[in-house]
Design an enzyme around this catalytic site. Structure first.
Site, short mmCIF file in Angstrom:
data_model
loop_
_atom_site.label_atom_id
_atom_site.label_comp_id
_atom_site.label_asym_id
_atom_site.label_seq_id
_atom_site.Cartn_x
_atom_site.Cartn_y
_atom_site.Cartn_z
N GLU A 12 0.83 -1.20 0.00
CA GLU A 12 0.00 0.00 0.00
C GLU A 12 0.87 1.26 0.00
O GLU A 12 0.62 2.21 -0.75
CB GLU A 12 -0.90 0.00 1.24
N ASP A 213 -11.71 -8.99 2.05
CA ASP A 213 -12.19 -10.33 2.41
C ASP A 213 -13.42 -10.19 3.29
O ASP A 213 -13.78 -9.09 3.70
CB ASP A 213 -11.07 -11.09 3.15
N1 ADE Z 1 -7.57 -6.61 7.35
C1 ADE Z 1 -8.03 -7.15 6.20
N2 ADE Z 1 -8.80 -8.23 6.45
C2 ADE Z 1 -8.83 -8.37 7.79
C3 ADE Z 1 -9.43 -9.30 8.65
N3 ADE Z 1 -10.16 -10.30 8.16
N4 ADE Z 1 -9.23 -9.16 9.99
C4 ADE Z 1 -8.48 -8.14 10.48
N5 ADE Z 1 -7.86 -7.25 9.70
C5 ADE Z 1 -8.04 -7.35 8.37
#
Ligand code: ADE
Length: 246
Positions: A12, A213
């Site tokens: 990033e 996600d």
């Molecule tokens: N950053 C991106 N995905 C995440 C997740 N599932 N849990 C914590 N931080 C995150």
């Protein structure tokens, strides 16, 4: 204006530093801070590393030693709320630490001795980040990979964000965060720490997160794919527009 830009992952941050003219590195507290110019502003970009302590330490350096007047955090997050899809972008309006629990001394989630569970972001930064994220999706949203643009085009949301020192990657952990913070749109590992530091120093801040996600059993795999394919482009796409419009 002097603006601090924070990201937890190298993918990033490196995409943002490529936007700077005359990038100049400086090392403080084991981190590299890269100063430079963008659209007639002084920018200082730092790779905080993952987690609340790392993000808080980087934010303190930006404010106390490098004199930034505002901080923007960009990165990825896991979706929590039903209306959130991978590929969406969440702009935080307030943040809380889902793993903060000093009960019975203080109520769960309360930052001890402050009486507060949530910290707000700055309304003007939030509005400008939202506009920048919307424009990024309209102009470059096609860079988002298939798993990140499933049933509908990606959207920008503004709302509550949950932070904690845990990667949430299964239904039980996700449901625990949902139960603690039913209004949270997404979960990540740095935002509330940066918001707390900024609140203590009276420096305005903003947080924008690409949903990588669904904080479920596939979260680790989707997180990695998003970092490879979309997170850098999204971070740079939002920050470039944000700073050009300031
Ligand atoms: N950053 C991106 N995905 C995440 C997740 N599932 N849990 C914590 N931080 C995150």
């Amino acid at each position: 204006m002097r603006i601090g830009v924070l990201g937890a992952m190298p993918e990033e941050v490196s995409s943002i530093t490529t936007l700077l003219t005359r990038p100049t590195p400086r090392h403080l507290g084991g981190r590299e801070f890269i100063g430079g110019r963008l659209a007639s502003h002084d920018i200082c970009v730092v790779h905080s590393r993952i987690g609340k302590v790392a993000a808080a330490a980087a934010a303190v350096e930006l404010i106390a030693r490098l004199g930034v007047e505002q901080i923007v955090f960009v990165g990825v997050a896991g979706g929590l709320a039903p209306q959130i899809c991978t590929g969406d972008i969440v702009v935080a309006d307030r943040l809380a630490q889902h793993d903060l629990d000093a009960s019975p001394l203080f109520p769960p989630l309360e930052i001890p001795l402050t009486g507060r569970t949530h910290l707000p972001t700055d309304p003007a930064i939030r509005a400008c980040l939202r506009a920048a994220a919307e424009r990024f999706l309209a102009e470059e949203g096609s860079v988002l990979t298939p798993h990140q643009a499933p049933s509908r085009p990606p959207r920008v949301h503004t709302g509550e964000v949950a932070t904690g020192d845990q990667f949430i990657g299964n239904a039980a952990a996700r449901d625990r965060v949902r139960a603690l913070l039913p209004g949270a749109l997404c979960v990540e590992m740095e935002g509330a720490a940066v918001a707390q530091v900024c609140d203590e120093y009276a420096v305005p801040c903003g947080v924008a997160r690409l949903i990588s996600d669904d904080a479920d059993d596939h979260a680790a795999q989707h997180f990695s794919r998003s970092l490879e394919q979309a997170a850098g482009l999204c971070a740079a796409g939002i920050i470039r527009r944000y700073i050009e419009w300031l």
